[in-house]
Write a protein that holds these residues in place. Structure first.
Motif, PDB file in Angstrom:
ATOM      1  N   ARG A 266       0.839  -1.205   0.000  1.00  0.00           N
ATOM      2  CA  ARG A 266       0.000   0.000   0.000  1.00  0.00           C
ATOM      3  C   ARG A 266       0.872   1.253   0.000  1.00  0.00           C
ATOM      4  N   ASP A 280      -7.323   2.647  -1.481  1.00  0.00           N
ATOM      5  CA  ASP A 280      -8.029   1.534  -0.838  1.00  0.00           C
ATOM      6  C   ASP A 280      -9.222   1.053  -1.655  1.00  0.00           C
ATOM      7  N   LYS A 284      -6.827  -2.401  -2.707  1.00  0.00           N
ATOM      8  CA  LYS A 284      -6.904  -3.083  -1.414  1.00  0.00           C
ATOM      9  C   LYS A 284      -7.824  -4.291  -1.552  1.00  0.00           C
TER      10      LYS A 284
END
Length: 491
Positions: A266, A280, A284
């Motif tokens: 990330r 995200d 993600k």
């Protein structure tokens, strides 16, 4: 009219696996006659089949290349054309190309226990041809070459533009200044999108679920230094080992400390994307790293194209296709001139070849796998399948060397057949592949079975397998014999 050719070994497939098998078998057993049957017109296997823009290795080329034939270019991530050229040169250098029969589509292989030989039937440019051999080596991969996987998208038939699957990319497809939507989130999509973005008007990567991406420099300083310090024969094994170690280290982090690896990936995305980007939302995944393969993006190329505005990420489900593009479940619409369904492969054992013993067909998917390369109670047959978490060639070379060693052992003792036998030993079954990729979940029983105990346990651990191979016991769970002796037809 059917013609027949007699050799010691029939190798099916002229890709990395087949070329590697030919080299190792004859290295260990000089004078062994063999033929390589390749259904396509060129050497390369996967690297000849896939010709979409940007096709490249998804692991280090220094582990993907053959261990005895160093990669001489500088990049650590190589394009499909470069890999195919490398294999072609290697096959020519070692005289392997003289044994290849192109345009030979293998359809069936039948074992004759009276003579301890395989009769391999192929169509050569449509003409039936039989090859009789003592051994058969399948270097045909694990997926269906004829058909990739495309979901049943509602309304797909109404789309007025071009709809294409990467497995069958039209070489004359013009995507310059076009709006292109790529559906998918796997390695194919992640390598295809940056290449399309170079000339397309706009590229949209439409994914249902995000995937984990890992960036690595296309050119390695470590490789440059080692290559300058040592001669090629010394530098190559050092580079190969270190690259394999690094790939194993990433997998180890994923399994043992997933929060740490997720944080690292990330952080990499945040550093390479514009401030405030919805990391995200698009990067993600709802699963742990290496539940599916990590996708390699050299020099963070995908992030660079997103930052430059050439690529748009959309994470949403499709409602239907229409004449001008795709309508999403949210009601949003993606205009497209070209839609690419980078939606995966279809698993297939042994290239779809029909296997029979004395005329009785067997299903490879009903058999347990022995040491990841032989089938329970099937004599003199070998199948090469690489790792899910490391370079294909790492296991392909172990398989080729194990095959060569078995052939040498049998010849020295006058045996004409050998097969692994489980017998009445109870064996719990597990998945041969420990990833949750779509192509695995769609067809969990498409491949032969893995047990939970060695030598029937198919592991995804190169270093453990390499250690096992070094101390391999050829006779473990094996039955050896000579022509005319019965072979059990296990259910």
């Amino acid at each position: 009219m059917t013609t027949e050719e007699v050799v010691d070994v029939v190798i099916i497939g002229a890709g990395i696996s087949g070329i590697g098998a030919a080299y190792r078998i004859t290295e260990r057993n000089p004078g062994t006659s063999y033929v390589i049957l390749e259904r396509r017109q060129r050497i390369g296997g996967t690297w000849d089949l896939f010709r979409y823009p940007g096709v490249r290795s998804d692991s280090s080329i220094f582990t993907l290349c053959l261990p005895y034939e160093p990669w001489t270019r500088r990049e650590r991530v190589a394009g499909g054309d470069e890999i195919r050229d490398y294999l072609t040169d290697a096959a020519h250098k070692h005289g392997i190309d003289r044994h290849i029969r192109f345009n030979n589509h293998v359809l069936e292989a039948d074992w004759d226990s009276a003579t301890d030989t395989w009769a391999v039937t192929a169509h050569e440019n449509g003409t039936p041809r039989t090859y009789r051999s003592r051994f058969v080596f399948f270097g045909s991969g694990y997926y269906n070459y004829d058909d990739g996987y495309t979901p049943d998208f509602p309304g797909a038939e109404t789309f007025a533009g071009t709809l294409v699957h990467p497995q069958h990319w039209p070489q004359d497809l013009d995507y310059a200044d076009k709006n292109v939507v790529v559906i998918g989130s796997g390695a194919t999509a992640m390598s295809l999108v940056p290449a399309l973005a170079e000339t397309a008007a706009r590229v949209t990567l439409l994914q249902r679920t995000p995937t984990y991406l890992i960036s690595a420099p296309k050119y390695s300083m470590f490789v440059n230094v080692v290559s300058k310090l040592f001669p090629r024969k010394v530098a190559h094994p050092i580079i190969r080992f270190v690259m394999a170690l690094f790939e194993g280290y990433v997998w180890f982090l994923a399994r043992k400390t997933p929060p740490l690896l997720k944080w690292m990936l990330r952080r990499e995305a945040v550093q390479n994307l514009p401030p405030g980007y919805a990391v995200d939302t698009h990067f993600k995944p709802p699963y742990q790293p290496w539940d599916q393969r990590l996708c390699l993006i050299p020099d963070a190329d995908l992030y660079a194209h997103i930052s430059a505005g050439r690529v748009e990420m959309v994470t949403e489900r499709i409602d239907h296709f229409d004449t001008t593009g795709i309508t999403l479940q949210s009601g949003a619409h993606l205009d497209a001139d070209i839609i690419v369904t980078a939606t995966g492969l279809q698993l297939q054992a042994l290239g779809g070849v029909r296997i029979s013993l004395d005329g009785n067909e067997i299903k490879p998917t009903d058999r347990f796998v022995y040491k990841a390369h032989m089938l329970e109670d099937v004599p003199n047959l070998f199948w090469c399948v690489g790792y899910t978490n490391a370079s294909w060639t790492l296991r392909a070379d172990i398989t080729a060397r194990a095959t060569a060693n078995l052939l040498s052992y049998m010849a020295s003792r006058g045996y004409t057949h050998a097969y692994p036998h489980l017998g009445d030993q109870p064996m719990t079954e597990k998945s041969a592949w420990d990833i949750q990729a779509g192509y695995v979940l769609r067809a969990p029983h498409a491949l032969p079975r893995s047990g939970t105990k060695r030598p029937w346990n198919v592991r995804q651990n190169y270093f453990a397998d390499a250690l096992d191979f070094r101390f391999d016991q050829i006779t473990e769970s094996m039955v050896f014999g000579r022509a005319g002796e019965a072979i059990p037809l296990a259910g």
